[in-house]
Design a protein around this motif. Structure first.
Motif, PDB file in Angstrom:
ATOM      1  N   PRO A   4      -8.461 -32.515  41.242  1.00 57.96           N
ATOM      2  CA  PRO A   4      -8.834 -33.612  40.339  1.00 57.96           C
ATOM      3  C   PRO A   4      -8.991 -34.922  41.125  1.00 57.96           C
ATOM      4  N   GLN A   5     -10.133 -35.541  41.021  1.00 58.47           N
ATOM      5  CA  GLN A   5     -10.412 -36.760  41.781  1.00 58.47           C
ATOM      6  C   GLN A   5      -9.674 -37.978  41.237  1.00 58.47           C
ATOM      7  N   ARG A   6      -9.137 -37.885  40.041  1.00 56.81           N
ATOM      8  CA  ARG A   6      -8.467 -39.030  39.423  1.00 56.81           C
ATOM      9  C   ARG A   6      -7.080 -39.279  39.994  1.00 56.81           C
ATOM     10  N   VAL A   7      -6.553 -38.341  40.767  1.00 54.37           N
ATOM     11  CA  VAL A   7      -5.200 -38.454  41.290  1.00 54.37           C
ATOM     12  C   VAL A   7      -5.150 -39.478  42.415  1.00 54.37           C
ATOM     13  N   LEU A  49       7.541 -35.431  47.793  1.00 49.36           N
ATOM     14  CA  LEU A  49       8.426 -35.851  46.705  1.00 49.36           C
ATOM     15  C   LEU A  49       7.918 -37.144  46.072  1.00 49.36           C
ATOM     16  N   SER A  50       7.500 -38.089  46.895  1.00 49.53           N
ATOM     17  CA  SER A  50       6.959 -39.341  46.374  1.00 49.53           C
ATOM     18  C   SER A  50       5.705 -39.086  45.533  1.00 49.53           C
ATOM     19  N   CYS A  51       4.831 -38.225  46.011  1.00 50.22           N
ATOM     20  CA  CYS A  51       3.608 -37.897  45.259  1.00 50.22           C
ATOM     21  C   CYS A  51       3.942 -37.230  43.931  1.00 50.22           C
ATOM     22  N   LEU A  52       4.880 -36.283  43.952  1.00 53.51           N
ATOM     23  CA  LEU A  52       5.246 -35.586  42.715  1.00 53.51           C
ATOM     24  C   LEU A  52       5.729 -36.558  41.640  1.00 53.51           C
ATOM     25  N   LYS A  53       6.428 -37.576  42.053  1.00 52.63           N
ATOM     26  CA  LYS A  53       6.959 -38.559  41.104  1.00 52.63           C
ATOM     27  C   LYS A  53       5.842 -39.374  40.449  1.00 52.63           C
ATOM     28  N   GLN A  54       4.686 -39.439  41.082  1.00 51.16           N
ATOM     29  CA  GLN A  54       3.609 -40.295  40.596  1.00 51.16           C
ATOM     30  C   GLN A  54       2.451 -39.555  39.947  1.00 51.16           C
ATOM     31  N   VAL A  55       2.417 -38.253  40.090  1.00 50.73           N
ATOM     32  CA  VAL A  55       1.279 -37.474  39.601  1.00 50.73           C
ATOM     33  C   VAL A  55       1.616 -36.898  38.223  1.00 50.73           C
ATOM     34  N   GLN A  58       0.081 -32.420  34.484  1.00 51.28           N
ATOM     35  CA  GLN A  58      -1.098 -31.550  34.454  1.00 51.28           C
ATOM     36  C   GLN A  58      -1.783 -31.439  35.813  1.00 51.28           C
ATOM     37  N   ASP A  59      -1.515 -32.380  36.726  1.00 48.72           N
ATOM     38  CA  ASP A  59      -2.167 -32.373  38.031  1.00 48.72           C
ATOM     39  C   ASP A  59      -1.255 -31.888  39.162  1.00 48.72           C
ATOM     40  N   ARG A  60      -0.051 -31.499  38.860  1.00 50.51           N
ATOM     41  CA  ARG A  60       0.890 -31.093  39.920  1.00 50.51           C
ATOM     42  C   ARG A  60       0.493 -29.802  40.613  1.00 50.51           C
ATOM     43  N   PHE A  61      -0.413 -29.052  40.031  1.00 51.04           N
ATOM     44  CA  PHE A  61      -0.898 -27.832  40.686  1.00 51.04           C
ATOM     45  C   PHE A  61      -1.550 -28.137  42.030  1.00 51.04           C
ATOM     46  N   GLU A 103      12.356 -31.469  40.428  1.00 51.36           N
ATOM     47  CA  GLU A 103      12.753 -30.840  39.160  1.00 51.36           C
ATOM     48  C   GLU A 103      14.196 -31.203  38.811  1.00 51.36           C
ATOM     49  N   ASP A 104      15.082 -31.257  39.800  1.00 53.51           N
ATOM     50  CA  ASP A 104      16.480 -31.630  39.555  1.00 53.51           C
ATOM     51  C   ASP A 104      16.588 -33.075  39.089  1.00 53.51           C
TER      52      ASP A 104
END
Length: 107
Positions: A4-7, A49-55, A58-61, A103-104
């Motif tokens: 997804p280009q919106r990320v 980890l930083s990216c996961l917190k901001q995405v 639906q886009d975490r795949f 996730e924790d």
């Protein structure tokens, strides 16, 4: 599957779009053997980890796709077999640690 280009995310006061996230992930993946003695303290772990917190959820795949692309890049490199195995195992560990820790935190 299309990324997804919106990320976009911010990491250490720098903005990254999806292509820049991909490039940084690859660079960190290839430098990871220098940091192997520090599990959960590598820059790859901190970046993912930083990216996961901001995405958005639906886009975490994209992080699964990034790991697959990184593994393909390592596999296709001229490195010897043991080095390739070590890099892929370490990269997987760092992705897994970041995802698990995220996730924790979310619970």
């Amino acid at each position: 599957m299309e990324m997804p280009q919106r990320v976009s995310v911010r990491y250490k006061d720098v903005s990254y779009n999806i292509n820049e996230i991909r490039l940084k992930t690859f660079r960190l993946g290839l430098q990871i053997w220098e940091e192997q003695s520090k599990p959960r303290k590598t820059e790859m772990y901190e970046f993912i980890l930083s990216c996961l917190k901001q995405v958005d959820r639906q886009d975490r795949f994209i992080f699964s796709l990034l790991f697959i692309e990184l593994a393909d890049l390592i596999r296709d490199s001229a490195l010897n077999r043991n080095t390739k195995e070590d890099l892929i195992k370490t990269a997987f560990r760092e992705f897994a640690f970041a995802l698990t820790d995220f996730e924790d935190i979310a619970k």
